[in-house]
Structures are given as C-alpha cells and as structure tokens.
Design a protein around this motif. Structure first.
Motif, PDB file in Angstrom:
ATOM      1  N   PHE A 168      -2.071   6.012  -3.252  1.00 24.44           N
ATOM      2  CA  PHE A 168      -0.662   5.843  -2.892  1.00 24.44           C
ATOM      3  C   PHE A 168      -0.477   5.927  -1.387  1.00 24.44           C
ATOM      4  CE2 PHE A 168       3.897   7.437  -3.108  1.00 24.44           C
ATOM      5  CZ  PHE A 168       4.415   6.185  -3.415  1.00 24.44           C
ATOM      6  N   ASP A 169      -1.226   6.799  -0.742  1.00 27.82           N
ATOM      7  CA  ASP A 169      -1.191   6.850   0.723  1.00 27.82           C
ATOM      8  C   ASP A 169      -1.563   5.489   1.316  1.00 27.82           C
ATOM      9  OD1 ASP A 169      -0.444   9.525   0.891  1.00 27.82           O
ATOM     10  OD2 ASP A 169      -2.520  10.243   0.947  1.00 27.82           O
ATOM     11  N   ASP A 170      -2.615   4.883   0.775  1.00 27.01           N
ATOM     12  CA  ASP A 170      -3.046   3.570   1.266  1.00 27.01           C
ATOM     13  C   ASP A 170      -1.945   2.532   1.071  1.00 27.01           C
ATOM     14  OD1 ASP A 170      -5.501   4.656   1.917  1.00 27.01           O
ATOM     15  OD2 ASP A 170      -6.530   3.880   0.142  1.00 27.01           O
ATOM     16  N   PHE A 171      -1.287   2.573  -0.067  1.00 28.12           N
ATOM     17  CA  PHE A 171      -0.227   1.611  -0.347  1.00 28.12           C
ATOM     18  C   PHE A 171       0.950   1.798   0.605  1.00 28.12           C
ATOM     19  CE2 PHE A 171       3.559   0.343  -2.935  1.00 28.12           C
ATOM     20  CZ  PHE A 171       3.311  -1.018  -2.922  1.00 28.12           C
ATOM     21  N   LEU A 172       1.351   3.034   0.837  1.00 30.79           N
ATOM     22  CA  LEU A 172       2.459   3.275   1.755  1.00 30.79           C
ATOM     23  C   LEU A 172       2.122   2.823   3.166  1.00 30.79           C
ATOM     24  CD1 LEU A 172       3.722   6.777   0.568  1.00 30.79           C
ATOM     25  CD2 LEU A 172       4.701   4.527   0.069  1.00 30.79           C
ATOM     26  N   GLU A 173       0.887   3.006   3.569  1.00 36.30           N
ATOM     27  CA  GLU A 173       0.469   2.515   4.884  1.00 36.30           C
ATOM     28  C   GLU A 173       0.510   0.986   4.928  1.00 36.30           C
ATOM     29  OE1 GLU A 173      -3.322   2.846   7.993  1.00 36.30           O
ATOM     30  OE2 GLU A 173      -3.368   3.898   6.071  1.00 36.30           O
ATOM     31  N   GLU A 174       0.114   0.374   3.828  1.00 37.16           N
ATOM     32  CA  GLU A 174       0.102  -1.089   3.752  1.00 37.16           C
ATOM     33  C   GLU A 174       1.503  -1.679   3.919  1.00 37.16           C
ATOM     34  OE1 GLU A 174      -0.274  -4.384   0.211  1.00 37.16           O
ATOM     35  OE2 GLU A 174      -1.534  -2.592   0.069  1.00 37.16           O
ATOM     36  N   ILE A 175       2.507  -1.090   3.253  1.00 38.18           N
ATOM     37  CA  ILE A 175       3.849  -1.664   3.261  1.00 38.18           C
ATOM     38  C   ILE A 175       4.703  -1.189   4.430  1.00 38.18           C
ATOM     39  CG2 ILE A 175       3.784  -1.919   0.758  1.00 38.18           C
ATOM     40  CD1 ILE A 175       5.678   0.471   0.524  1.00 38.18           C
ATOM     41  N   GLU A 176       4.147  -0.323   5.253  1.00 37.61           N
ATOM     42  CA  GLU A 176       4.910   0.271   6.360  1.00 37.61           C
ATOM     43  C   GLU A 176       5.592  -0.762   7.259  1.00 37.61           C
ATOM     44  OE1 GLU A 176       4.262   3.664   9.842  1.00 37.61           O
ATOM     45  OE2 GLU A 176       2.612   3.077   8.533  1.00 37.61           O
ATOM     46  N   PRO A 177       5.003  -1.946   7.509  1.00 39.31           N
ATOM     47  CA  PRO A 177       5.691  -2.911   8.377  1.00 39.31           C
ATOM     48  C   PRO A 177       7.056  -3.364   7.867  1.00 39.31           C
ATOM     49  CG  PRO A 177       3.369  -3.471   8.200  1.00 39.31           C
ATOM     50  CD  PRO A 177       3.620  -2.382   7.212  1.00 39.31           C
ATOM     51  N   LEU A 178       7.334  -3.182   6.589  1.00 35.16           N
ATOM     52  CA  LEU A 178       8.664  -3.548   6.076  1.00 35.16           C
ATOM     53  C   LEU A 178       9.731  -2.561   6.528  1.00 35.16           C
ATOM     54  CD1 LEU A 178       7.892  -4.655   2.395  1.00 35.16           C
ATOM     55  CD2 LEU A 178       8.446  -6.126   4.345  1.00 35.16           C
ATOM     56  N   ALA A 179       9.323  -1.354   6.882  1.00 33.66           N
ATOM     57  CA  ALA A 179      10.229  -0.340   7.432  1.00 33.66           C
ATOM     58  C   ALA A 179      11.457  -0.147   6.536  1.00 33.66           C
ATOM     59  CB  ALA A 179      10.613  -0.715   8.863  1.00 33.66           C
ATOM     60  N   ASP A 180      12.648  -0.281   7.116  1.00 35.71           N
ATOM     61  CA  ASP A 180      13.879  -0.001   6.377  1.00 35.71           C
ATOM     62  C   ASP A 180      14.184  -1.041   5.313  1.00 35.71           C
ATOM     63  OD1 ASP A 180      14.267   2.269   7.860  1.00 35.71           O
ATOM     64  OD2 ASP A 180      15.641   1.327   9.290  1.00 35.71           O
ATOM     65  N   TYR A 197      -1.439  -6.870  -7.728  1.00 38.80           N
ATOM     66  CA  TYR A 197      -2.732  -7.524  -7.890  1.00 38.80           C
ATOM     67  C   TYR A 197      -3.664  -7.362  -6.696  1.00 38.80           C
ATOM     68  CZ  TYR A 197      -0.400  -9.737 -11.821  1.00 38.80           C
ATOM     69  OH  TYR A 197       0.283  -9.956 -12.983  1.00 38.80           O
ATOM     70  N   LYS A 198      -3.116  -7.308  -5.492  1.00 35.88           N
ATOM     71  CA  LYS A 198      -3.970  -7.272  -4.310  1.00 35.88           C
ATOM     72  C   LYS A 198      -3.196  -6.719  -3.115  1.00 35.88           C
ATOM     73  CE  LYS A 198      -2.779 -11.941  -2.744  1.00 35.88           C
ATOM     74  NZ  LYS A 198      -3.282 -13.273  -2.347  1.00 35.88           N
ATOM     75  N   PRO A 199      -3.883  -6.158  -2.155  1.00 39.76           N
ATOM     76  CA  PRO A 199      -3.215  -5.720  -0.921  1.00 39.76           C
ATOM     77  C   PRO A 199      -2.884  -6.918  -0.046  1.00 39.76           C
ATOM     78  CG  PRO A 199      -5.566  -5.297  -0.783  1.00 39.76           C
ATOM     79  CD  PRO A 199      -5.317  -5.789  -2.171  1.00 39.76           C
TER      80      PRO A 199
END
Length: 231
Positions: A85-97, A43-45
């Motif tokens: 999709f690039d934006d989404f992957l950058e958004e979730i990057e802090p979750l890491a492993d 629904y939202k970033p």
C-alpha cells in the motif's frame, strides 16, 4: 450534486456530440463528468508521468477514484499489505488533491476473517486519511460484526449492482459509493430509465455513482442519462 462517473473514460462515437470536440479522451470526458473510476491500477502500476498527464488533463475540481492493485486484494488477500500500500500511495502521489476515493474490491472467494481483515483495514487507514470504500463479494461479510469493524476504521461499504452481499435495503443512510456493473449481464447490460431513477434517488450530495457496464458502451450513455435527470 453527486459525482456521476464511469469506469475509464472511453467515449462511444454515438454520444460524442455531448463532449468537448478537442483534447485528449480524458479532457473531453472531463468536460462533462466530475470524476472517473480508474480500474487499470488494479492490473499494473503506472509511471509518474502518466499521473501527471492525467492531472493536467482535467479541471481542478475533477477527482480520480482509484482501484487498489490486485497484489493487495487478490494475491496477498489483505495479508501483510502495508508495504504494498505504501508503494501504491507513492505511485499515485502525482495526482495530489485530485485523488478521490480508493476502492478495495475483494475477490468472491475471500471469506471474512477478522484476524486478517482488522489489521488490513488498520494498515489502510493509518496510511490514507481520505475516503476508502470496500466492495466485498462473499456472503460471510454479511454480519453486524463486519459493519462495526468498517465503521471503526471509517471504511465505507460499496452498494454494488448486482449486490451479492449488501443490497440497497441494508444501507440506513445514502451509500457514499455505488458501482453499477450491469444486470442481468454483468459489464454489458444497460440500465433503463426507471432503474437509473431508482439509483439516483439513493444518492446523497457527496455520493459517487460509477457505471461499470463498459463492455457494451452502455456506461457513458447511462451516466449521461443520470446527469440529465439530476439537474
């Protein structure tokens, strides 16, 4: 043991005694479960600080399954989705492993079209090397051509209940991702013990089973029951 989880981590008061007494809702949830499906990403970033807080709230072996944004699946309808999709992957990057499977749930109206779908799957797989699962809801996806395409891009089918496209008997191997929405009333109906046992027997050691019948609070209760029958 399979990852048995729910969509979101709300804990009904009636089952609170099964969880740690202290900490945030997510921390308490993670005292019992090893994963969660995050639907809010559809629904939202979210801010980077939100993902950092989530990651810090759970053990190292906890995983977040994340639903792709509706901009990708419902607005763009899989067309030219690389930048999104690039934006989404950058958004979730802090979750890491702690990033688990990425869930691509398509709208019921999205008809299978290889001209659209193949470039979309290529864009997803080119950018994300870990597990991607797809839940389709239009019967045009019921074909050997689709199965071949998904296999080629290493994208796994979701076994959903109710199952508008791929019922359990179409999975020759244990499904890697199961979403139990509730039946007959989607998002509300609870699963009785024999149904929970039936789905539990379908799972492999590395499968995910997500209870999405959250509207009535049944999801947590059903997931606890499945865990109790898995030990």
């Amino acid at each position: 043991m399979p990852v048995i989880a729910t969509a979101a981590w709300s804990i009904p008061r009636g089952v609170a005694e099964h969880f740690a007494a202290e900490g945030s809702g997510l921390t308490r949830y993670a005292s019992v479960f090893k994963g969660v499906e995050v639907n809010s990403t559809f629904y939202k970033p979210h801010r980077a600080s939100t993902y950092v807080r989530w990651a810090d709230s759970v053990p190292d072996d906890f995983r977040f399954a994340l639903k792709l944004p509706k901009a990708i699946t419902h607005e763009q309808r899989l067309i030219d989705i690389g930048p999104l999709f690039d934006d989404f992957l950058e958004e979730i990057e802090p979750l890491a492993d702690k990033i688990g499977p990425l869930l691509c749930q398509l709208p019921p109206s999205l008809v299978y079209d290889p001209v659209v779908v193949e470039p979309a799957l290529f864009a997803l797989r080119q950018r994300f090397k870990r597990q991607i699962v797809i839940e389709t809801r239009h019967k045009s996806w019921q074909s050997p051509e689709v199965l071949s395409l998904l296999e080629r891009h290493a994208v796994d089918r979701v076994l959903a209940d109710p199952a508008p496209v791929w019922p359990a008997d179409t999975f020759p191997m244990p499904p890697v991702y199961v979403r139990l929405h509730g039946a007959p009333k989607i998002y509300y109906s609870t699963y009785e013990d024999p149904e929970i046992d039936r789905f539990r027997r379908l799972l492999a050691a590395d499968s995910w089973c997500v209870f999405d019948n959250t509207a009535s609070g049944a999801a947590i209760r059903n997931a606890l029951t499945m865990i109790g029958r898995s030990v």
